[in-house]
Design a protein around this motif. Sequence first.
Motif, PDB file in Angstrom:
ATOM      1  N   ALA A 335       7.780   0.767  -4.759  1.00 35.81           N
ATOM      2  CA  ALA A 335       6.992   1.445  -3.975  1.00 35.81           C
ATOM      3  C   ALA A 335       5.337   1.071  -4.089  1.00 35.81           C
ATOM      4  CB  ALA A 335       7.022   2.976  -4.409  1.00 35.81           C
ATOM      5  N   ALA A 336       5.315   0.673  -5.261  1.00 35.30           N
ATOM      6  CA  ALA A 336       3.858   0.300  -5.854  1.00 35.30           C
ATOM      7  C   ALA A 336       3.566  -1.260  -5.216  1.00 35.30           C
ATOM      8  CB  ALA A 336       3.920  -0.087  -7.344  1.00 35.30           C
ATOM      9  N   ALA A 337       4.631  -1.897  -4.840  1.00 35.99           N
ATOM     10  CA  ALA A 337       4.422  -3.176  -4.382  1.00 35.99           C
ATOM     11  C   ALA A 337       4.101  -3.011  -3.009  1.00 35.99           C
ATOM     12  CB  ALA A 337       5.926  -4.204  -4.292  1.00 35.99           C
ATOM     13  N   LYS A 338       4.800  -2.078  -2.147  1.00 36.42           N
ATOM     14  CA  LYS A 338       4.514  -1.858  -0.718  1.00 36.42           C
ATOM     15  C   LYS A 338       3.086  -1.282  -0.624  1.00 36.42           C
ATOM     16  CE  LYS A 338       9.568  -1.013   0.724  1.00 36.42           C
ATOM     17  NZ  LYS A 338      10.180  -0.087   1.287  1.00 36.42           N
ATOM     18  N   GLU A 339       2.546  -0.362  -1.552  1.00 31.35           N
ATOM     19  CA  GLU A 339       1.366  -0.031  -1.433  1.00 31.35           C
ATOM     20  C   GLU A 339       0.386  -1.086  -1.625  1.00 31.35           C
ATOM     21  OE1 GLU A 339       0.633   2.954  -4.305  1.00 31.35           O
ATOM     22  OE2 GLU A 339       2.029   4.337  -3.821  1.00 31.35           O
ATOM     23  N   LYS A 340       0.688  -1.972  -2.180  1.00 33.67           N
ATOM     24  CA  LYS A 340      -0.356  -3.280  -2.347  1.00 33.67           C
ATOM     25  C   LYS A 340      -0.304  -4.509  -1.058  1.00 33.67           C
ATOM     26  CE  LYS A 340      -0.897  -3.149  -7.397  1.00 33.67           C
ATOM     27  NZ  LYS A 340      -0.528  -3.654  -8.596  1.00 33.67           N
ATOM     28  N   GLY A 341       1.047  -4.184  -0.205  1.00 36.54           N
ATOM     29  CA  GLY A 341       1.268  -4.982   0.896  1.00 36.54           C
ATOM     30  C   GLY A 341       1.875  -6.252   0.493  1.00 36.54           C
ATOM     31  N   LEU A 342       2.425  -6.289  -0.456  1.00 37.88           N
ATOM     32  CA  LEU A 342       3.096  -7.305  -1.228  1.00 37.88           C
ATOM     33  C   LEU A 342       4.737  -7.731  -0.721  1.00 37.88           C
ATOM     34  CD1 LEU A 342       2.017  -7.467  -4.963  1.00 37.88           C
ATOM     35  CD2 LEU A 342       1.104  -8.994  -3.010  1.00 37.88           C
ATOM     36  N   VAL A 343       5.227  -6.650  -0.355  1.00 33.94           N
ATOM     37  CA  VAL A 343       6.445  -6.880   0.471  1.00 33.94           C
ATOM     38  C   VAL A 343       6.523  -7.197   1.962  1.00 33.94           C
ATOM     39  CG1 VAL A 343       8.681  -5.551   1.188  1.00 33.94           C
ATOM     40  CG2 VAL A 343       7.345  -4.888  -0.978  1.00 33.94           C
TER      41      VAL A 343
END
Length: 364
Positions: A335-343
Motif C-alpha cells: 500500500a505504501a509503495a503504491k502511494e509513492k507510485g513505485l508499483v
Amino acid sequence: MKLGIVGLPNVGKSTLFNAITNAGAQSANYAFCTIEPNVGVVSVPDKRTDRLAEMYHPKKITPAVIEFVDIAGLVKGASKGEGLGNKFLSHIREMDAIIHVVRCFENDDIIHVYGSINPSRDIETVNLELIFADLEVLDRRIDRGVKAMKGDKALAKEVDFLKRLRSELERGVCARHVDTDDDEKAVMSELSLLTSKPVIYACNMSEEDFAGGIETNPGYAAVKEIAAAEGAEVLPICAELEAQIVSLEPEEKELFLSELGIENGGLDLLIRRSYSLLGLISYLTAGEPEVRAWTIKKGTKAPQAAGKIHSDFERGFIRAEVISFDELVACGSMAAAKEKGLVRSEGKDYIMRDGDVVLFRFNV
C-alpha cells in the motif's frame, strides 16, 4: 531443472549429495556403491522469501527448487560399457547441467580407483568418456544426414556442422566450447550431447584445507587452471564437513563454521551457482495465502512468467503489477509503495527481472 553429480568412484559424490539433499543416499568405500541414481529436490536459498513472510504472515512459504541427481562413478572405458558405464551415461544425458566432483584430498582409508590423487587426470578421464559417447551419437546422426541430404541445402549445412563438431570432439574439445550460430545451437540442443552441458567443478577437499588452506591445495590449483581454460566454474567444497553441518539449525551452523574460521559453507554457494549456471532467476508473489519464489529463465516475458503459475494466467494476461523486492521492503508495505507510485503496470513485452514482486491481472 536437473543437475547431475558426476565423477570417478570414491571422490565424494554421494557424500556431497547427502549433504545437499539430506536424503541419506548410500555412501561407502568401494566403487559402484551407487548404481541407480539417487534424486533429491533442494530449496534454493533466498532470504527474500523470509523477509516477505515477515511482512505478509502467510500460511505457506514455497521456495524455488532444483533437482539434484547422484549418478554412479564413471571409469575409463565407460563409453564402451565398463563399470556399467552405458547405463550411467544415459542418466547424465537427462541432466540440464553437471556438477563434476573432483577429489582433491588425501586419505589412505578411502581408496582411489586409480591408486593416487591426480585431479587433472581424473577430469580428463571423465571428459574423454563423455566425448567418446558423444562421438557415437554424432556418427549415427551424420550417417542419417548424409543418406537423407539428396540436394537439401539446409540438411547439407547441418551435416557440415556435425562434421565440424565431430572434428572438435576428436581433438578433445567438449561440445560446449565449440562456436555455434543460432541454427547450430538448435541442432546441438536436439542432440543432447553429454559434453554440451554446462559444468561446475566441485573440488572436494579435506576439512583442514577447506578451513584454512584452499589456495595451497595443489589439486584445487590444478582444477582452477583447467576451469579457466574451459570457461567453466570451479568451487571448493568439503563434502564431509557439509555432511556434519547439514542438520544444524542456522545459528548452530554459523557458530560451528566460525569456530573453524570459515565464513560460509559450500552448499548454499553451490546451489546458488547451479541456479546461476542454468541462467535462472526468481520472481516472487506475496500474500496471506502464500509467499512463493517462481523459477524462470533470464529473458522471460511477463505473460510466460505468469504461465508458470497457471496456463490461464498466460492465456488471459492483461498486465503485471510489479515492484522490485528492495523497493517493497524499503516502503514497508505494498500500500505504501503504491502511494509513492513505485508499483509499475507492465504489459506483454516486459522482461522479468530477478527479485520482481508481481501481481498478475488476467481475464479468461
